[in-house]
Design a protein around this motif. Structure first.
Motif, PDB file in Angstrom:
ATOM      1  N   ASP A  77     -50.952 -27.803 -12.137  1.00 28.78           N
ATOM      2  CA  ASP A  77     -49.964 -27.202 -11.092  1.00 28.78           C
ATOM      3  C   ASP A  77     -48.844 -27.398 -10.668  1.00 28.78           C
ATOM      4  N   GLU A  78     -48.431 -28.636 -11.405  1.00 25.92           N
ATOM      5  CA  GLU A  78     -46.992 -28.681 -11.059  1.00 25.92           C
ATOM      6  C   GLU A  78     -46.066 -28.061 -11.943  1.00 25.92           C
ATOM      7  N   PRO A  79     -45.145 -28.116 -11.690  1.00 25.54           N
ATOM      8  CA  PRO A  79     -44.021 -27.515 -12.564  1.00 25.54           C
ATOM      9  C   PRO A  79     -43.148 -28.748 -13.585  1.00 25.54           C
ATOM     10  N   VAL A  80     -42.819 -27.911 -15.063  1.00 25.06           N
ATOM     11  CA  VAL A  80     -43.138 -28.428 -16.159  1.00 25.06           C
ATOM     12  C   VAL A  80     -41.851 -28.518 -16.897  1.00 25.06           C
ATOM     13  N   THR A  81     -40.504 -28.267 -15.907  1.00 22.66           N
ATOM     14  CA  THR A  81     -39.168 -28.742 -16.323  1.00 22.66           C
ATOM     15  C   THR A  81     -39.095 -30.372 -16.398  1.00 22.66           C
ATOM     16  N   GLN A  82     -39.967 -30.819 -16.114  1.00 22.40           N
ATOM     17  CA  GLN A  82     -39.791 -32.444 -16.163  1.00 22.40           C
ATOM     18  C   GLN A  82     -39.590 -32.256 -17.195  1.00 22.40           C
ATOM     19  N   PRO A  85     -36.736 -28.981 -19.762  1.00 20.99           N
ATOM     20  CA  PRO A  85     -35.519 -28.546 -19.479  1.00 20.99           C
ATOM     21  C   PRO A  85     -35.279 -27.094 -20.027  1.00 20.99           C
ATOM     22  N   GLY A  86     -34.844 -25.571 -19.109  1.00 17.17           N
ATOM     23  CA  GLY A  86     -34.876 -25.072 -19.129  1.00 17.17           C
ATOM     24  C   GLY A  86     -35.662 -24.039 -19.605  1.00 17.17           C
ATOM     25  N   VAL A  87     -37.139 -23.828 -19.177  1.00 17.31           N
ATOM     26  CA  VAL A  87     -37.932 -23.151 -18.700  1.00 17.31           C
ATOM     27  C   VAL A  87     -37.809 -23.352 -17.098  1.00 17.31           C
ATOM     28  N   PRO A  88     -37.930 -21.820 -17.230  1.00 18.50           N
ATOM     29  CA  PRO A  88     -37.856 -21.646 -15.102  1.00 18.50           C
ATOM     30  C   PRO A  88     -38.391 -22.603 -14.759  1.00 18.50           C
ATOM     31  N   GLU A  89     -37.607 -22.939 -13.304  1.00 19.52           N
ATOM     32  CA  GLU A  89     -38.775 -24.256 -12.183  1.00 19.52           C
ATOM     33  C   GLU A  89     -39.585 -23.784 -11.795  1.00 19.52           C
ATOM     34  N   ASP A  90     -40.227 -22.537 -11.659  1.00 17.51           N
ATOM     35  CA  ASP A  90     -41.452 -22.755 -10.923  1.00 17.51           C
ATOM     36  C   ASP A  90     -43.029 -22.288 -12.059  1.00 17.51           C
ATOM     37  N   VAL A  91     -42.431 -22.624 -13.421  1.00 21.69           N
ATOM     38  CA  VAL A  91     -43.428 -22.503 -14.142  1.00 21.69           C
ATOM     39  C   VAL A  91     -44.354 -23.766 -14.562  1.00 21.69           C
ATOM     40  N   THR A  92     -45.662 -23.327 -14.132  1.00 24.03           N
ATOM     41  CA  THR A  92     -46.207 -24.327 -14.340  1.00 24.03           C
ATOM     42  C   THR A  92     -46.978 -24.734 -15.517  1.00 24.03           C
ATOM     43  N   LEU A  93     -47.317 -25.713 -15.955  1.00 21.39           N
ATOM     44  CA  LEU A  93     -48.366 -26.249 -16.508  1.00 21.39           C
ATOM     45  C   LEU A  93     -49.309 -25.408 -16.479  1.00 21.39           C
ATOM     46  N   ARG A  94     -50.147 -24.504 -15.509  1.00 18.67           N
ATOM     47  CA  ARG A  94     -51.824 -23.888 -15.909  1.00 18.67           C
ATOM     48  C   ARG A  94     -51.187 -22.407 -16.179  1.00 18.67           C
ATOM     49  N   GLN A  95     -49.745 -22.142 -15.851  1.00 16.49           N
ATOM     50  CA  GLN A  95     -49.396 -20.856 -16.274  1.00 16.49           C
ATOM     51  C   GLN A  95     -49.108 -20.762 -18.036  1.00 16.49           C
ATOM     52  N   THR A 129     -36.452 -21.441 -30.818  1.00 16.68           N
ATOM     53  CA  THR A 129     -38.259 -20.011 -31.081  1.00 16.68           C
ATOM     54  C   THR A 129     -37.967 -20.883 -28.917  1.00 16.68           C
ATOM     55  N   LEU A 130     -38.168 -21.056 -28.687  1.00 19.90           N
ATOM     56  CA  LEU A 130     -38.521 -21.190 -26.788  1.00 19.90           C
ATOM     57  C   LEU A 130     -37.169 -20.678 -26.157  1.00 19.90           C
ATOM     58  N   ALA A 131     -36.052 -21.416 -26.611  1.00 16.88           N
ATOM     59  CA  ALA A 131     -34.562 -21.516 -25.848  1.00 16.88           C
ATOM     60  C   ALA A 131     -34.076 -19.789 -26.393  1.00 16.88           C
ATOM     61  N   GLY A 132     -34.792 -19.506 -27.344  1.00 17.63           N
ATOM     62  CA  GLY A 132     -34.197 -17.854 -27.440  1.00 17.63           C
ATOM     63  C   GLY A 132     -35.452 -16.863 -26.270  1.00 17.63           C
ATOM     64  N   VAL A 151     -45.498 -22.290 -28.137  1.00 18.82           N
ATOM     65  CA  VAL A 151     -44.904 -22.584 -28.842  1.00 18.82           C
ATOM     66  C   VAL A 151     -44.397 -24.207 -27.053  1.00 18.82           C
ATOM     67  N   ALA A 152     -43.919 -23.907 -25.917  1.00 15.26           N
ATOM     68  CA  ALA A 152     -43.465 -24.829 -25.063  1.00 15.26           C
ATOM     69  C   ALA A 152     -44.645 -25.620 -25.172  1.00 15.26           C
ATOM     70  N   LEU A 153     -46.063 -24.946 -24.987  1.00  8.69           N
ATOM     71  CA  LEU A 153     -47.106 -26.468 -24.865  1.00  8.69           C
ATOM     72  C   LEU A 153     -46.811 -27.238 -25.780  1.00  8.69           C
TER      73      LEU A 153
END
Length: 326
Positions: A77-82, A85-95, A129-132, A151-153
């Motif tokens: 339940d922590e954000p994955v931006t670490q 980078p570039g993924v919205p800051e509130d996106v978590t691993l669970r999501q 792909t992820l950036a697009g 793809v992000a995972l």
């Protein structure tokens, strides 16, 4: 197993080129086939044949991520931006794992079948792909299936471990479980023999898509496997060989997806008409359709692979109901 054979034969009657099934139940194991493995030669289907398993790859990806959670390298339940980078800051691993991130599904922009066939040998870069996809408008955060999440995972696994996604899946899943007939092909376009071919209709003609570069699917859908190996894999997942108790509970905690089923962390569940619940995943890529579902106690396991032949894809719920009827 006459009933099971009739189901396979009906899929071929509905347009499939060939199908194969690996069925496990308290009565024992049954393998069955129908149709042909390849249209031009009429080669028979081998029940041990290789096929493209598509989105069943997601369960493999989720297992690796949950192992990293168990090791304390990630938190659900922590954000994955670490790491991304570039993924919205509130996106978590669970999501990402349960498809509630709202990230745009990049496969919605894939070309039509003719262009897909023309470009079938092209390499896709997952970071591009992820950036697009991230640049596209984001959804509400309600459940919405998005290949972009996986793809992000895959990229996250590489960032955390410092090793390739493929190497992590091999060392953490394939080798410990002994899945010698499962592979991650990367840019390799060929399937091992014996193989099940699949076809798509392009400008009125059926074209063979067994040979293709599936890097566009990467950690969301590149897996090549066999029915027996997929049954062995899900037995290892649900039986606790690959995940600890806490991680397995997290994996099986589902989010309703609006059609009476639910999606956990890289795994889905289907409820049969008689009330029995099965866990697993489906996969569809380049004319292949795979259904792999299992009872939680592993008393029943079924993996069905369909090589398309221009007909419609079989729907998961009705196919499972037919297989389990009686």
């Amino acid at each position: 197993m006459e009933k099971l054979q009739k189901v396979l034969d009906s899929l071929v009657s509905d347009g499939a080129t060939g199908v194969l099934l690996d069925w496990r139940s308290p009565e024992g194991r049954w393998t069955g086939v129908s149709g042909v493995a390849e249209r031009a030669s009429g080669q028979p289907v081998d029940p041990a044949g290789w096929f493209r398993a598509g989105s069943i790859t997601k369960t493999f990806t989720a297992v690796v991520v949950l192992q990293l959670v168990a090791e304390g390298q990630l938190r659900l339940d922590e954000p994955v931006t670490q790491w991304l980078p570039g993924v919205p800051e509130d996106v978590t691993l669970r999501q990402l794992l349960n498809h509630t991130s709202g990230l745009y599904n990049y496969t919605d922009d894939l070309p039509d079948t003719a262009k897909l066939y023309q470009d079938r040998y092209d390499h896709w870069d997952p970071a591009e792909t992820l950036a697009g996809a991230v640049a596209k408008p984001r959804g509400s955060g309600d459940w919405a299936y998005s290949n972009t999440n996986y793809v992000a995972l895959g990229l996250l696994i590489e960032a955390v471990t410092g090793r390739s996604y493929e190497d992590e899946v091999r060392s953490r899943v394939l080798e410990p479980v002994g899945l010698t007939r499962t592979l991650l092909p990367g840019d390799d376009v060929d399937l091992p023999d014996p193989q099940l071919h699949a076809y798509l209709e392009v400008e009125g003609e059926l074209v063979d898509l067994a040979q293709a570069n599936v890097s566009q699917a990467w950690a969301a859908g590149q897996l090549v496997s066999t029915a027996a190996d997929l049954n062995r894999f899900y037995a290892a997942v649900l039986g606790g060989e690959l995940l600890g108790a806490d991680e397995l509970v997290a994996m099986l905690t589902g989010v309703p997806n609006g059609d009476g089923t639910a999606y956990g962390l890289g795994i889905a569940h289907e409820t049969l008409p008689d009330g029995r619940v099965l866990w697993g995943h489906t996969g569809g890529i380049f004319g292949y359709r795979t259904v792999s579902y299992h009872s939680l106690d592993l008393s029943h396991q079924v993996t069905l692979a369909v090589g398309g032949g221009g007909g419609g894809e079989p729907e998961t719920g009705p196919v499972l109901a037919d297989l389990f009827e009686g």
